[in-house]
Design a protein around this motif. Structure first.
Motif, PDB file in Angstrom:
ATOM      1  N   ALA A  45       0.829  -1.207   0.000  1.00 23.79           N
ATOM      2  CA  ALA A  45       0.000   0.000   0.000  1.00 23.79           C
ATOM      3  C   ALA A  45       0.864   1.259   0.000  1.00 23.79           C
ATOM      4  CB  ALA A  45      -0.934  -0.012   1.209  1.00 23.79           C
ATOM      5  N   ALA A  46       1.952   1.243   0.752  1.00 27.22           N
ATOM      6  CA  ALA A  46       2.844   2.405   0.789  1.00 27.22           C
ATOM      7  C   ALA A  46       3.431   2.687  -0.586  1.00 27.22           C
ATOM      8  CB  ALA A  46       3.963   2.168   1.808  1.00 27.22           C
ATOM      9  N   ILE A  47       3.777   1.631  -1.311  1.00 24.33           N
ATOM     10  CA  ILE A  47       4.314   1.783  -2.668  1.00 24.33           C
ATOM     11  C   ILE A  47       3.221   2.246  -3.627  1.00 24.33           C
ATOM     12  CG2 ILE A  47       5.337   0.552  -4.618  1.00 24.33           C
ATOM     13  CD1 ILE A  47       6.722  -1.272  -2.554  1.00 24.33           C
ATOM     14  N   LYS A  48       2.045   1.645  -3.522  1.00 24.45           N
ATOM     15  CA  LYS A  48       0.942   1.988  -4.423  1.00 24.45           C
ATOM     16  C   LYS A  48       0.542   3.452  -4.293  1.00 24.45           C
ATOM     17  CE  LYS A  48      -3.920   1.010  -5.406  1.00 24.45           C
ATOM     18  NZ  LYS A  48      -5.122   0.224  -5.048  1.00 24.45           N
ATOM     19  N   TYR A  49       0.413   3.948  -3.051  1.00 30.86           N
ATOM     20  CA  TYR A  49      -0.065   5.310  -2.835  1.00 30.86           C
ATOM     21  C   TYR A  49       1.064   6.323  -2.675  1.00 30.86           C
ATOM     22  CZ  TYR A  49      -4.575   3.064  -2.008  1.00 30.86           C
ATOM     23  OH  TYR A  49      -5.727   2.336  -2.146  1.00 30.86           O
ATOM     24  N   ARG A  50       2.313   5.864  -2.852  1.00 32.38           N
ATOM     25  CA  ARG A  50       3.481   6.745  -2.740  1.00 32.38           C
ATOM     26  C   ARG A  50       3.581   7.399  -1.353  1.00 32.38           C
ATOM     27  NH1 ARG A  50       3.277   4.670  -7.316  1.00 32.38           N
ATOM     28  NH2 ARG A  50       4.184   5.596  -9.208  1.00 32.38           N
ATOM     29  N   LEU A  51       3.120   6.712  -0.339  1.00 27.43           N
ATOM     30  CA  LEU A  51       3.216   7.224   1.032  1.00 27.43           C
ATOM     31  C   LEU A  51       4.439   6.574   1.692  1.00 27.43           C
ATOM     32  CD1 LEU A  51      -0.556   7.148   2.070  1.00 27.43           C
ATOM     33  CD2 LEU A  51       0.782   9.064   1.213  1.00 27.43           C
ATOM     34  N   TRP A  52       5.617   7.088   1.326  1.00 28.81           N
ATOM     35  CA  TRP A  52       6.869   6.442   1.715  1.00 28.81           C
ATOM     36  C   TRP A  52       7.125   6.470   3.205  1.00 28.81           C
ATOM     37  CZ3 TRP A  52       7.563   3.799  -2.327  1.00 28.81           C
ATOM     38  CH2 TRP A  52       7.357   4.333  -3.610  1.00 28.81           C
ATOM     39  N   TRP A  53       6.534   7.423   3.919  1.00 24.13           N
ATOM     40  CA  TRP A  53       6.762   7.519   5.362  1.00 24.13           C
ATOM     41  C   TRP A  53       6.200   6.320   6.114  1.00 24.13           C
ATOM     42  CZ3 TRP A  53       2.193   7.584   8.104  1.00 24.13           C
ATOM     43  CH2 TRP A  53       1.043   7.961   7.412  1.00 24.13           C
ATOM     44  N   LEU A  54       5.317   5.564   5.460  1.00 19.65           N
ATOM     45  CA  LEU A  54       4.763   4.376   6.116  1.00 19.65           C
ATOM     46  C   LEU A  54       5.778   3.230   6.188  1.00 19.65           C
ATOM     47  CD1 LEU A  54       1.168   4.269   4.564  1.00 19.65           C
ATOM     48  CD2 LEU A  54       1.768   4.765   6.932  1.00 19.65           C
ATOM     49  N   ILE A  55       6.793   3.253   5.336  1.00 23.73           N
ATOM     50  CA  ILE A  55       7.774   2.162   5.335  1.00 23.73           C
ATOM     51  C   ILE A  55       8.669   2.197   6.571  1.00 23.73           C
ATOM     52  CG2 ILE A  55       9.757   1.178   4.099  1.00 23.73           C
ATOM     53  CD1 ILE A  55       8.351   1.832   1.497  1.00 23.73           C
ATOM     54  N   PRO A  56       9.283   3.358   6.924  1.00 23.92           N
ATOM     55  CA  PRO A  56      10.106   3.364   8.146  1.00 23.92           C
ATOM     56  C   PRO A  56       9.291   3.411   9.436  1.00 23.92           C
ATOM     57  CG  PRO A  56      10.108   5.542   7.171  1.00 23.92           C
ATOM     58  CD  PRO A  56       9.376   4.650   6.207  1.00 23.92           C
ATOM     59  N   THR A  57       7.983   3.488   9.346  1.00 23.57           N
ATOM     60  CA  THR A  57       7.151   3.503  10.551  1.00 23.57           C
ATOM     61  C   THR A  57       6.349   2.206  10.672  1.00 23.57           C
ATOM     62  OG1 THR A  57       5.476   4.773   9.312  1.00 23.57           O
ATOM     63  CG2 THR A  57       7.001   6.010  10.704  1.00 23.57           C
ATOM     64  N   VAL A  58       5.272   2.095   9.920  1.00 24.26           N
ATOM     65  CA  VAL A  58       4.377   0.943  10.057  1.00 24.26           C
ATOM     66  C   VAL A  58       5.040  -0.354   9.588  1.00 24.26           C
ATOM     67  CG1 VAL A  58       2.130  -0.014   9.450  1.00 24.26           C
ATOM     68  CG2 VAL A  58       2.382   2.454   9.766  1.00 24.26           C
ATOM     69  N   THR A  59       5.671  -0.305   8.404  1.00 20.16           N
ATOM     70  CA  THR A  59       6.305  -1.519   7.887  1.00 20.16           C
ATOM     71  C   THR A  59       7.421  -1.991   8.805  1.00 20.16           C
ATOM     72  OG1 THR A  59       5.777  -0.954   5.586  1.00 20.16           O
ATOM     73  CG2 THR A  59       7.585  -2.498   5.955  1.00 20.16           C
ATOM     74  N   LEU A  60       8.249  -1.061   9.267  1.00 20.29           N
ATOM     75  CA  LEU A  60       9.345  -1.425  10.166  1.00 20.29           C
ATOM     76  C   LEU A  60       8.823  -1.974  11.485  1.00 20.29           C
ATOM     77  CD1 LEU A  60      12.392  -1.489  10.615  1.00 20.29           C
ATOM     78  CD2 LEU A  60      12.251   0.846  11.508  1.00 20.29           C
ATOM     79  N   ALA A  61       7.744  -1.356  11.997  1.00 15.44           N
ATOM     80  CA  ALA A  61       7.139  -1.852  13.233  1.00 15.44           C
ATOM     81  C   ALA A  61       6.600  -3.268  13.038  1.00 15.44           C
ATOM     82  CB  ALA A  61       6.012  -0.916  13.681  1.00 15.44           C
ATOM     83  N   GLY A  62       5.973  -3.505  11.885  1.00 18.14           N
ATOM     84  CA  GLY A  62       5.471  -4.841  11.599  1.00 18.14           C
ATOM     85  C   GLY A  62       6.585  -5.868  11.524  1.00 18.14           C
ATOM     86  N   PHE A  63       7.700  -5.484  10.912  1.00 18.42           N
ATOM     87  CA  PHE A  63       8.841  -6.394  10.838  1.00 18.42           C
ATOM     88  C   PHE A  63       9.370  -6.716  12.240  1.00 18.42           C
ATOM     89  CE2 PHE A  63      13.454  -7.121  10.495  1.00 18.42           C
ATOM     90  CZ  PHE A  63      13.450  -8.225   9.650  1.00 18.42           C
ATOM     91  N   GLY A  64       9.408  -5.689  13.111  1.00 23.11           N
ATOM     92  CA  GLY A  64       9.842  -5.934  14.484  1.00 23.11           C
ATOM     93  C   GLY A  64       8.932  -6.904  15.213  1.00 23.11           C
ATOM     94  N   GLU A  65       7.621  -6.779  14.959  1.00 23.63           N
ATOM     95  CA  GLU A  65       6.670  -7.703  15.578  1.00 23.63           C
ATOM     96  C   GLU A  65       6.868  -9.132  15.060  1.00 23.63           C
ATOM     97  OE1 GLU A  65       4.463  -7.263  17.957  1.00 23.63           O
ATOM     98  OE2 GLU A  65       4.811  -5.113  18.217  1.00 23.63           O
ATOM     99  N   ILE A  66       7.155  -9.268  13.759  1.00 19.60           N
ATOM    100  CA  ILE A  66       7.393 -10.590  13.186  1.00 19.60           C
ATOM    101  C   ILE A  66       8.595 -11.256  13.855  1.00 19.60           C
ATOM    102  CG2 ILE A  66       8.088 -11.844  11.102  1.00 19.60           C
ATOM    103  CD1 ILE A  66       6.586  -9.700   9.491  1.00 19.60           C
ATOM    104  N   VAL A  67       9.690 -10.495  13.965  1.00  7.42           N
ATOM    105  CA  VAL A  67      10.908 -11.043  14.570  1.00  7.42           C
ATOM    106  C   VAL A  67      10.676 -11.375  16.040  1.00  7.42           C
ATOM    107  CG1 VAL A  67      13.323 -10.564  15.143  1.00  7.42           C
ATOM    108  CG2 VAL A  67      12.398  -9.825  12.937  1.00  7.42           C
TER     109      VAL A  67
END
Length: 283
Positions: A45-67
């Motif tokens: 979604a971040a790539i589709k809507y060009r909302l790059w700030w979601l990658i270092p915030t939501v995506t990174l947080a999700g990756f931390g939860e996965i680990v």
């Protein structure tokens, strides 16, 4: 051969476990799967809507939860593994972040929590575990205070937005940087849904922060930290709700109108991000 001493206490696996129980393998698999799906969807979604700030915030947080939950899954197989508990303790200290000032506060709080978790997980003495726990508690309390300040300011903003009462007053808003305030967007159905979703996300993160504060304040041997269902509900489930709510009510679809969003993406690809900022001001 002498008979075994019946008075010698026999330690169970729960007594030896750093969690005071063996994490449920099924629950860990469910949470790893949920966070993996949400993280991939948010990245797309971040790539589709060009909302790059979601990658270092939501995506990174999700990756931390996965680990973190992967470390907990590891513990369900080998509960005595120090590396598994270390992975769980450090990565699950991280949660969603927002805005410049509060993102900075989150980073400071999360670094402190991560450091405390590392000290506690690698400690060989009760004093070392207590030190790490106190450091984590300090980071969580700082994060909770920052969240309270954020909620207070956000509440004031929504009240002023709804009542059309900007802080500086209408007459003083001649600068172009205030265009979005003087020509505010109508409080339409899409914006109401988006705002309601943000309120819900803030509430569940607030619940999670209160739980983590109570958990560490109760101590490493306390009832809260020793009860698995509390962690599953008030930590894991709260972040799952936050991530999926943001996914269903994504700002790319609800914050911007479809024609404006399409034009924004098209212009950005042709002329760069400066055009995007001008277009956002006109929404």
């Amino acid at each position: 051969m002498s008979a075994p001493n019946s008075t010698t206490p026999q330690l169970s696996i729960d007594d030896l476990s750093p969690y005071h129980y063996v994490p449920s393998e099924l629950v860990c698999v469910i949470f790893v799967s949920l966070f993996a799906i949400a993280t991939l969807a948010h990245t797309w979604a971040a790539i589709k809507y060009r909302l790059w700030w979601l990658i270092p915030t939501v995506t990174l947080a999700g990756f931390g939860e996965i680990v973190g939950w992967a470390g907990r899954l590891w513990s369900s197989v080998n509960v005595l593994s120090a590396n598994a508990f270390l992975t769980h303790s450090i990565d699950l200290a991280f949660a969603l972040a927002d805005s410049r000032i509060f993102l900075t506060c989150d980073i400071v709080a999360l670094v402190v929590q991560g450091a405390g978790g590392g000290i506690a997980a690698s400690a060989n003495t009760q004093a070392g575990s207590n030190l790490g726990g106190n450091i984590m508690l300090g980071g969580i309390i700082f994060q909770l205070i920052a969240l309270i300040c954020f909620v207070s300011l956000a509440t004031e903003f929504f009240i002023r937005f709804i009542k059309d009462r900007p802080v500086r007053g209408q007459s003083s808003l001649s600068n172009d940087s205030f265009t979005t305030i003087t020509n505010s967007r109508p409080w339409d159905h899409r914006l109401k849904l988006m705002s309601g979703a943000m309120v819900f996300i803030t509430v569940v993160i607030f619940i999670r922060s209160i739980y983590r504060t109570a958990e560490l304040a109760d101590g490493w041997n306390g009832t809260i930290i020793s009860t698995q269902i509390y962690f599953d509900l008030f930590d894991g489930a709260m972040i799952v709700l936050a991530m999926y709510t943001l996914l269903f009510f994504h700002p790319g679809r609800f914050l911007f109108s479809e024609p404006a969003l399409e034009e924004m993406i098209k212009l950005e690809s042709n002329t760069g991000s400066s055009t995007r900022q001008s277009l956002i001001k006109s929404l």
